[in-house]
Design a protein around this motif. Structure first.
Motif, PDB file in Angstrom:
ATOM      1  N   ASP A  68      -6.195  52.334  58.487  1.00  0.00           N
ATOM      2  CA  ASP A  68      -5.487  51.295  59.230  1.00  0.00           C
ATOM      3  C   ASP A  68      -4.308  50.695  58.463  1.00  0.00           C
ATOM      4  OD1 ASP A  68      -7.177  51.448  61.476  1.00  0.00           O
ATOM      5  OD2 ASP A  68      -8.656  50.134  60.514  1.00  0.00           O
ATOM      6  N   ILE A  69      -4.109  51.109  57.225  1.00  0.00           N
ATOM      7  CA  ILE A  69      -3.001  50.567  56.427  1.00  0.00           C
ATOM      8  C   ILE A  69      -1.704  51.279  56.777  1.00  0.00           C
ATOM      9  CG2 ILE A  69      -2.054  50.296  54.102  1.00  0.00           C
ATOM     10  CD1 ILE A  69      -4.892  50.001  53.053  1.00  0.00           C
ATOM     11  N   SER A  70      -0.686  50.510  57.073  1.00  0.00           N
ATOM     12  CA  SER A  70       0.663  51.057  57.259  1.00  0.00           C
ATOM     13  C   SER A  70       1.524  50.589  56.100  1.00  0.00           C
ATOM     14  CB  SER A  70       1.258  50.597  58.594  1.00  0.00           C
ATOM     15  OG  SER A  70       1.299  49.187  58.669  1.00  0.00           O
ATOM     16  N   VAL A  71       2.481  51.432  55.722  1.00  0.00           N
ATOM     17  CA  VAL A  71       3.280  51.172  54.516  1.00  0.00           C
ATOM     18  C   VAL A  71       4.756  51.374  54.808  1.00  0.00           C
ATOM     19  CG1 VAL A  71       3.693  51.838  52.116  1.00  0.00           C
ATOM     20  CG2 VAL A  71       1.366  51.928  53.039  1.00  0.00           C
ATOM     21  N   LEU A  72       5.575  50.498  54.255  1.00  0.00           N
ATOM     22  CA  LEU A  72       7.026  50.667  54.249  1.00  0.00           C
ATOM     23  C   LEU A  72       7.491  50.755  52.812  1.00  0.00           C
ATOM     24  CD1 LEU A  72       9.858  50.709  55.560  1.00  0.00           C
ATOM     25  CD2 LEU A  72       9.859  48.204  55.356  1.00  0.00           C
ATOM     26  N   LEU A  73       8.193  51.832  52.485  1.00  0.00           N
ATOM     27  CA  LEU A  73       8.854  51.977  51.192  1.00  0.00           C
ATOM     28  C   LEU A  73      10.308  51.584  51.397  1.00  0.00           C
ATOM     29  CD1 LEU A  73       7.342  55.403  50.042  1.00  0.00           C
ATOM     30  CD2 LEU A  73       6.420  53.087  49.736  1.00  0.00           C
ATOM     31  N   GLY A  74      10.721  50.498  50.779  1.00  0.00           N
ATOM     32  CA  GLY A  74      12.034  49.931  51.042  1.00  0.00           C
ATOM     33  C   GLY A  74      13.172  50.636  50.331  1.00  0.00           C
ATOM     34  N   PRO A  75      14.379  50.090  50.455  1.00  0.00           N
ATOM     35  CA  PRO A  75      15.557  50.692  49.817  1.00  0.00           C
ATOM     36  C   PRO A  75      15.368  50.806  48.309  1.00  0.00           C
ATOM     37  CG  PRO A  75      16.181  48.879  51.278  1.00  0.00           C
ATOM     38  CD  PRO A  75      14.697  48.838  51.163  1.00  0.00           C
ATOM     39  N   ALA A  76      15.814  51.918  47.749  1.00  0.00           N
ATOM     40  CA  ALA A  76      15.666  52.162  46.308  1.00  0.00           C
ATOM     41  C   ALA A  76      16.677  53.219  45.895  1.00  0.00           C
ATOM     42  CB  ALA A  76      14.246  52.628  45.984  1.00  0.00           C
ATOM     43  N   VAL A  77      16.820  53.417  44.600  1.00  0.00           N
ATOM     44  CA  VAL A  77      17.691  54.485  44.134  1.00  0.00           C
ATOM     45  C   VAL A  77      17.110  55.820  44.589  1.00  0.00           C
ATOM     46  CG1 VAL A  77      16.518  54.509  41.882  1.00  0.00           C
ATOM     47  CG2 VAL A  77      18.769  55.553  42.124  1.00  0.00           C
ATOM     48  N   SER A  78      17.945  56.664  45.123  1.00  0.00           N
ATOM     49  CA  SER A  78      17.495  57.969  45.599  1.00  0.00           C
ATOM     50  C   SER A  78      17.467  58.966  44.448  1.00  0.00           C
ATOM     51  CB  SER A  78      18.433  58.484  46.691  1.00  0.00           C
ATOM     52  OG  SER A  78      19.724  58.739  46.153  1.00  0.00           O
ATOM     53  N   GLY A  79      16.769  60.065  44.681  1.00  0.00           N
ATOM     54  CA  GLY A  79      16.717  61.118  43.672  1.00  0.00           C
ATOM     55  C   GLY A  79      18.075  61.707  43.358  1.00  0.00           C
ATOM     56  N   ARG A  80      19.009  61.577  44.272  1.00  0.00           N
ATOM     57  CA  ARG A  80      20.361  62.097  44.047  1.00  0.00           C
ATOM     58  C   ARG A  80      21.055  61.379  42.897  1.00  0.00           C
ATOM     59  NH1 ARG A  80      19.841  61.250  49.418  1.00  0.00           N
ATOM     60  NH2 ARG A  80      21.076  59.337  49.379  1.00  0.00           N
ATOM     61  N   HIS A  81      20.639  60.141  42.631  1.00  0.00           N
ATOM     62  CA  HIS A  81      21.344  59.309  41.648  1.00  0.00           C
ATOM     63  C   HIS A  81      20.454  58.824  40.515  1.00  0.00           C
ATOM     64  CE1 HIS A  81      24.949  59.150  44.113  1.00  0.00           C
ATOM     65  NE2 HIS A  81      24.172  58.912  45.156  1.00  0.00           N
ATOM     66  N   TYR A  82      19.204  59.252  40.477  1.00  0.00           N
ATOM     67  CA  TYR A  82      18.287  58.774  39.442  1.00  0.00           C
ATOM     68  C   TYR A  82      18.110  59.863  38.394  1.00  0.00           C
ATOM     69  CZ  TYR A  82      14.400  55.983  37.571  1.00  0.00           C
ATOM     70  OH  TYR A  82      13.582  55.221  36.765  1.00  0.00           O
ATOM     71  N   GLU A  83      19.102  59.969  37.519  1.00  0.00           N
ATOM     72  CA  GLU A  83      19.086  60.976  36.463  1.00  0.00           C
ATOM     73  C   GLU A  83      18.264  60.479  35.271  1.00  0.00           C
ATOM     74  OE1 GLU A  83      22.304  63.630  33.860  1.00  0.00           O
ATOM     75  OE2 GLU A  83      22.956  61.841  34.954  1.00  0.00           O
ATOM     76  N   VAL A  84      17.370  61.336  34.769  1.00  0.00           N
ATOM     77  CA  VAL A  84      16.539  61.002  33.611  1.00  0.00           C
ATOM     78  C   VAL A  84      16.429  62.226  32.715  1.00  0.00           C
ATOM     79  CG1 VAL A  84      15.174  59.272  34.860  1.00  0.00           C
ATOM     80  CG2 VAL A  84      14.395  61.644  34.776  1.00  0.00           C
ATOM     81  N   PRO A  85      16.026  62.043  31.459  1.00  0.00           N
ATOM     82  CA  PRO A  85      15.785  63.209  30.592  1.00  0.00           C
ATOM     83  C   PRO A  85      14.682  64.085  31.182  1.00  0.00           C
ATOM     84  CG  PRO A  85      15.914  61.196  29.295  1.00  0.00           C
ATOM     85  CD  PRO A  85      15.866  60.767  30.723  1.00  0.00           C
ATOM     86  N   ALA A  86      14.752  65.364  30.901  1.00  0.00           N
ATOM     87  CA  ALA A  86      13.779  66.300  31.455  1.00  0.00           C
ATOM     88  C   ALA A  86      12.355  65.944  31.044  1.00  0.00           C
ATOM     89  CB  ALA A  86      14.112  67.720  31.005  1.00  0.00           C
ATOM     90  N   ILE A  87      12.185  65.494  29.808  1.00  0.00           N
ATOM     91  CA  ILE A  87      10.841  65.127  29.343  1.00  0.00           C
ATOM     92  C   ILE A  87      10.291  63.966  30.156  1.00  0.00           C
ATOM     93  CG2 ILE A  87       9.545  64.149  27.417  1.00  0.00           C
ATOM     94  CD1 ILE A  87      11.295  65.754  25.529  1.00  0.00           C
ATOM     95  N   MET A  88      11.124  62.980  30.446  1.00  0.00           N
ATOM     96  CA  MET A  88      10.681  61.842  31.250  1.00  0.00           C
ATOM     97  C   MET A  88      10.336  62.275  32.662  1.00  0.00           C
ATOM     98  SD  MET A  88      12.692  58.284  32.113  1.00  0.00           S
ATOM     99  CE  MET A  88      12.664  57.741  30.390  1.00  0.00           C
ATOM    100  N   ALA A  89      11.163  63.141  33.236  1.00  0.00           N
ATOM    101  CA  ALA A  89      10.883  63.635  34.588  1.00  0.00           C
ATOM    102  C   ALA A  89       9.540  64.338  34.634  1.00  0.00           C
ATOM    103  CB  ALA A  89      11.997  64.573  35.046  1.00  0.00           C
ATOM    104  N   ASP A  90       9.252  65.109  33.608  1.00  0.00           N
ATOM    105  CA  ASP A  90       7.978  65.827  33.557  1.00  0.00           C
ATOM    106  C   ASP A  90       6.807  64.854  33.407  1.00  0.00           C
ATOM    107  OD1 ASP A  90       9.283  68.243  33.797  1.00  0.00           O
ATOM    108  OD2 ASP A  90       9.286  68.648  31.636  1.00  0.00           O
TER     109      ASP A  90
END
Length: 226
Positions: free
Chosen positions: A134-156
């Motif tokens: 019965d839980i509904s969820v909204l994920l609001g505005p955030a940085v998209s994956g297109r612009h969230y660059e991180v080191p490969a180790i962090m991504a992993d």
């Protein structure tokens, strides 16, 4: 609901509807903006958080206008009490079980999402009588994956803790899509009613973005029950 930059009294670089009291804006301007928001939504009050990128969830049952220290999620069963999340690239997560009368609001930045703040919020809601069905969820505005660059180790590392998060940016470099990871996590918890606001805070100039403009203001995302 999620606010935008417009409609407040804050001066640049926080112009104009900054709701964060920790970013260097004039306290009087933040207070005026928060009062305007509370008056506009028509709830009995708003509970704020001093967010610290943790997995701590606090149950609140009153004291509108209060600020809860050292937490990144709030849960309540109190009608007309609004729960607020501040963000400027992190993911605001709003949750509700209307049948059980339980709502939650979580601040899911990279660290908090990796620690499991969303799962902890769901657990707290279930403990108060909510059902994942019965839980509904909204994920609001955030940085998209297109612009969230991180080191490969962090991504992993994030991918290992929150599968579905690792992506590739528009530059072709390792990146993170935290909303995608949270959405996948929610489905594993039995929650299927998930809406994702498509707006990217970096791309949309109507929204605050720390990555684009620091120092800058903070948006507020709110959930409440009538």
């Amino acid at each position: 609901m999620t606010t935008t930059r417009r409609g407040g009294v804050s001066r640049p670089p926080y112009d104009t509807f900054n709701l964060g009291d920790h970013v260097g804006d004039a306290p009087a301007a933040v207070a005026a903006n928060r009062k305007r928001l509370a008056d506009t939504i028509g709830a009995d009050g708003v509970v704020w958080m001093n967010q610290v990128h943790s997995d701590r969830v606090v149950v609140v049952d009153g004291d509108p206008g209060a600020t809860v220290d050292d937490t990144d999620a709030l849960v309540t069963t109190t009608p007309r009490l609004a729960l607020a999340v501040l963000s400027a690239d992190c993911v605001p997560v709003l949750l509700a079980d209307a049948r059980a009368g339980v709502i939650g609001a979580a601040h899911a930045g990279r660290v908090g999402a990796q620690l499991g703040i969303v799962a902890r919020t769901v657990e707290k809601m279930v403990a108060l009588g909510a059902s994942p069905d019965d839980i509904s969820v909204l994920l609001g505005p955030a940085v998209s994956g297109r612009h969230y660059e991180v080191p490969a180790i962090m991504a992993d590392e994030v991918e290992a803790a929150l599968p579905g998060s690792r992506t590739t940016t528009e530059k072709g470099t390792p990146g993170l899509d935290i909303r995608a990871g949270i959405a996948r996590q929610l489905t594993t918890l039995g929650i299927t009613t998930i809406d994702i606001d498509p707006r990217c805070t970096v791309e949309d100039r109507a929204l605050f973005s720390h990555r684009r403009d620091a120092p800058t203001g903070r948006l507020a995302s709110l959930v409440w029950m009538e």
